[in-house]
Design a protein around this motif. Structure first.
Motif, PDB file in Angstrom:
ATOM      1  N   PRO A  42       0.805  -1.232   0.000  1.00 35.30           N
ATOM      2  CA  PRO A  42       0.000   0.000   0.000  1.00 35.30           C
ATOM      3  C   PRO A  42       0.833   1.276   0.000  1.00 35.30           C
ATOM      4  N   ALA A  43       2.005   1.236   0.597  1.00 35.74           N
ATOM      5  CA  ALA A  43       2.845   2.436   0.670  1.00 35.74           C
ATOM      6  C   ALA A  43       3.472   2.816  -0.672  1.00 35.74           C
ATOM      7  N   ASN A  44       3.575   1.859  -1.611  1.00 35.26           N
ATOM      8  CA  ASN A  44       4.268   2.158  -2.872  1.00 35.26           C
ATOM      9  C   ASN A  44       3.443   1.864  -4.119  1.00 35.26           C
ATOM     10  N   TRP A  45       2.179   1.485  -3.941  1.00 34.55           N
ATOM     11  CA  TRP A  45       1.368   1.107  -5.110  1.00 34.55           C
ATOM     12  C   TRP A  45      -0.032   1.673  -5.006  1.00 34.55           C
ATOM     13  N   PRO A  46      -0.496   2.325  -6.069  1.00 35.56           N
ATOM     14  CA  PRO A  46       0.116   2.386  -7.394  1.00 35.56           C
ATOM     15  C   PRO A  46       1.267   3.390  -7.471  1.00 35.56           C
ATOM     16  N   ALA A  47       2.242   3.047  -8.283  1.00 33.25           N
ATOM     17  CA  ALA A  47       3.328   3.977  -8.572  1.00 33.25           C
ATOM     18  C   ALA A  47       2.813   5.032  -9.551  1.00 33.25           C
ATOM     19  N   PRO A  48       3.365   6.238  -9.509  1.00 32.88           N
ATOM     20  CA  PRO A  48       2.891   7.291 -10.422  1.00 32.88           C
ATOM     21  C   PRO A  48       3.271   7.019 -11.877  1.00 32.88           C
ATOM     22  N   LEU A  49       2.506   7.595 -12.751  1.00 31.22           N
ATOM     23  CA  LEU A  49       2.786   7.514 -14.184  1.00 31.22           C
ATOM     24  C   LEU A  49       4.069   8.274 -14.494  1.00 31.22           C
ATOM     25  N   ASP A  50       4.978   7.629 -15.197  1.00 29.92           N
ATOM     26  CA  ASP A  50       6.210   8.276 -15.639  1.00 29.92           C
ATOM     27  C   ASP A  50       5.836   9.391 -16.628  1.00 29.92           C
ATOM     28  N   PRO A  51       6.301  10.621 -16.426  1.00 29.82           N
ATOM     29  CA  PRO A  51       5.954  11.701 -17.345  1.00 29.82           C
ATOM     30  C   PRO A  51       6.540  11.527 -18.745  1.00 29.82           C
ATOM     31  N   ALA A  52       7.560  10.689 -18.881  1.00 30.20           N
ATOM     32  CA  ALA A  52       8.152  10.414 -20.194  1.00 30.20           C
ATOM     33  C   ALA A  52       8.399   8.907 -20.313  1.00 30.20           C
ATOM     34  N   PRO A  53       7.337   8.120 -20.461  1.00 25.78           N
ATOM     35  CA  PRO A  53       7.495   6.657 -20.465  1.00 25.78           C
ATOM     36  C   PRO A  53       8.367   6.168 -21.610  1.00 25.78           C
ATOM     37  N   VAL A  54       9.186   5.183 -21.331  1.00 27.01           N
ATOM     38  CA  VAL A  54      10.064   4.634 -22.353  1.00 27.01           C
ATOM     39  C   VAL A  54       9.280   4.038 -23.513  1.00 27.01           C
ATOM     40  N   ILE A  55       8.064   3.588 -23.254  1.00 27.31           N
ATOM     41  CA  ILE A  55       7.278   2.950 -24.324  1.00 27.31           C
ATOM     42  C   ILE A  55       6.443   3.949 -25.127  1.00 27.31           C
ATOM     43  N   ALA A  56       6.417   5.218 -24.741  1.00 23.76           N
ATOM     44  CA  ALA A  56       5.538   6.182 -25.400  1.00 23.76           C
ATOM     45  C   ALA A  56       5.747   6.268 -26.912  1.00 23.76           C
ATOM     46  N   PRO A  57       6.984   6.377 -27.416  1.00 19.02           N
ATOM     47  CA  PRO A  57       7.152   6.450 -28.875  1.00 19.02           C
ATOM     48  C   PRO A  57       6.640   5.199 -29.585  1.00 19.02           C
ATOM     49  N   THR A  58       6.849   4.043 -28.964  1.00 17.52           N
ATOM     50  CA  THR A  58       6.378   2.804 -29.582  1.00 17.52           C
ATOM     51  C   THR A  58       4.856   2.770 -29.631  1.00 17.52           C
ATOM     52  N   LEU A  59       4.202   3.197 -28.554  1.00 14.80           N
ATOM     53  CA  LEU A  59       2.738   3.202 -28.549  1.00 14.80           C
ATOM     54  C   LEU A  59       2.189   4.146 -29.610  1.00 14.80           C
ATOM     55  N   ARG A  60       2.832   5.263 -29.798  1.00 14.47           N
ATOM     56  CA  ARG A  60       2.384   6.175 -30.861  1.00 14.47           C
ATOM     57  C   ARG A  60       2.502   5.501 -32.231  1.00 14.47           C
ATOM     58  N   SER A  61       3.572   4.754 -32.422  1.00 11.40           N
ATOM     59  CA  SER A  61       3.752   4.046 -33.691  1.00 11.40           C
ATOM     60  C   SER A  61       2.742   2.916 -33.839  1.00 11.40           C
ATOM     61  N   VAL A  62       2.414   2.246 -32.737  1.00 11.00           N
ATOM     62  CA  VAL A  62       1.419   1.176 -32.763  1.00 11.00           C
ATOM     63  C   VAL A  62       0.050   1.721 -33.168  1.00 11.00           C
ATOM     64  N   ILE A  63      -0.352   2.825 -32.541  1.00 10.81           N
ATOM     65  CA  ILE A  63      -1.650   3.419 -32.874  1.00 10.81           C
ATOM     66  C   ILE A  63      -1.645   3.941 -34.308  1.00 10.81           C
ATOM     67  N   ALA A  64      -0.544   4.514 -34.733  1.00 14.62           N
ATOM     68  CA  ALA A  64      -0.439   4.973 -36.124  1.00 14.62           C
ATOM     69  C   ALA A  64      -0.585   3.809 -37.093  1.00 14.62           C
ATOM     70  N   ALA A  65       0.009   2.667 -36.741  1.00 13.84           N
ATOM     71  CA  ALA A  65      -0.091   1.479 -37.596  1.00 13.84           C
ATOM     72  C   ALA A  65      -1.528   0.966 -37.649  1.00 13.84           C
ATOM     73  N   ALA A  66      -2.228   0.988 -36.508  1.00 12.06           N
ATOM     74  CA  ALA A  66      -3.622   0.549 -36.490  1.00 12.06           C
ATOM     75  C   ALA A  66      -4.483   1.453 -37.364  1.00 12.06           C
ATOM     76  N   LEU A  67      -4.253   2.756 -37.281  1.00 15.53           N
ATOM     77  CA  LEU A  67      -5.002   3.694 -38.118  1.00 15.53           C
ATOM     78  C   LEU A  67      -4.670   3.518 -39.597  1.00 15.53           C
ATOM     79  N   ALA A  68      -3.409   3.316 -39.885  1.00 19.68           N
ATOM     80  CA  ALA A  68      -2.997   3.128 -41.286  1.00 19.68           C
ATOM     81  C   ALA A  68      -3.645   1.881 -41.874  1.00 19.68           C
ATOM     82  N   PHE A  69      -3.710   0.825 -41.079  1.00 13.75           N
ATOM     83  CA  PHE A  69      -4.363  -0.406 -41.552  1.00 13.75           C
ATOM     84  C   PHE A  69      -5.842  -0.125 -41.849  1.00 13.75           C
ATOM     85  N   ALA A  70      -6.531   0.520 -40.914  1.00 12.53           N
ATOM     86  CA  ALA A  70      -7.952   0.771 -41.103  1.00 12.53           C
ATOM     87  C   ALA A  70      -8.206   1.649 -42.332  1.00 12.53           C
TER      88      ALA A  70
END
Length: 269
Positions: free
Chosen positions: A235-263
């Protein structure tokens, strides 16, 4: 319904968030611990994908905790992963197997009431948005967004790959969408798998209908990609806060772009 949020966009993409909620819907006193009942939420998942709204995506979000009712389970109560450890439509344990209830677990009448109150309206809203967009586009993508702790021995061995793509073994979408989503995940070098431990839950299996131009894919993220996961969650450490610059953010943007491009590839030029 204050617990159900629908943001309408016009792009051929619906993003579903069935597990980000923490509202215990008045059942707080029945749980062994309110913190335990919220611990397995897909923390900060809607915030992580907030950028997709600017791309025209529609989002469907419930604030109800998955411990009250799990909107990504088969409503009949049948397991989506026969033979493997999992949690139920109305869970009685945490992912780690701890009892969620201090006393009696919900009976059939209570489960039915929760389904009527929350599960059915959530999926009706999701289906309505799918049909609205399908009427405007010959091809749409339903992207079911999830996350989970990286280490849960009861559910999987070792450390979960960062990106876990589920397509119900290829039945819920065209292979081209799978390839498009997987490509940036592979390029990230952070680890990914297609139809591994998480092959897609009820949302992917129920709403995906490639023959009708409705292609559904689930993305299960390991939480370490956007929060600092402690070795021991308390309880003292969870949930952890959202990282303001997540390492996966660029990949997720590319994933969503790919989903839109497919559609959009199925639309007239």
């Amino acid at each position: 319904m204050s617990w159900l949020s629908v943001h309408r966009g016009e792009a051929p993409l619906v993003i579903a968030f069935p597990h980000g909620g923490t509202d215990l819907a008045g059942y707080d006193g029945q749980f062994a611990s309110p913190w335990l009942a919220r611990r397995d939420a897909d923390w900060w998942i809607a915030e992580l994908y907030a950028f997709a709204r600017d791309l025209g995506a529609t989002t469907v979000t419930t604030s109800i905790s998955r411990s009250v009712i799990d909107c990504n389970r088969d409503p009949s109560g049948a397991s989506l992963y026969p033979g493997a450890a999992t949690t139920e439509l109305v869970p009685t344990t945490t992912f780690d197997g701890e009892p969620l209830y201090a006393g009696a677990v919900p009976d059939a009448a209570d489960i039915a009431a929760r389904r009527t109150a929350y599960f059915d309206p959530y999926h009706a809203a999701l289906a309505a948005e799918i049909e609205r967009l399908r009427a405007r586009h010959p091809c749409i993508v339903v992207y079911d967004a999830h996350s989970i702790r990286s280490h849960i021995p009861r559910l999987f061995d070792g450390e979960l790959p960062q990106f876990n793509i589920g397509t119900n073994s290829g039945a819920s979408c065209d292979p081209a969408l799978t390839a498009g989503v997987a490509a940036p995940c592979a390029a990230s070098g952070l680890g990914h798998v297609v139809d591994g431990r998480f092959k897609g839950g009820w949302t992917t299996r129920h709403h995906g209908d490639p023959r009708r131009g409705i292609h559904a894919v689930q993305m299960e993220l390991a939480l370490r990609g956007y929060v600092a996961e402690p070795a021991l969650v308390e309880p003292a450490n969870w949930p952890a806060p959202l990282d303001p610059a997540p390492v996966i953010a660029p990949t997720l943007r590319s994933v969503i772009a790919a989903a839109l491009a497919f559609a959009k590839s199925g639309e007239p030029a």
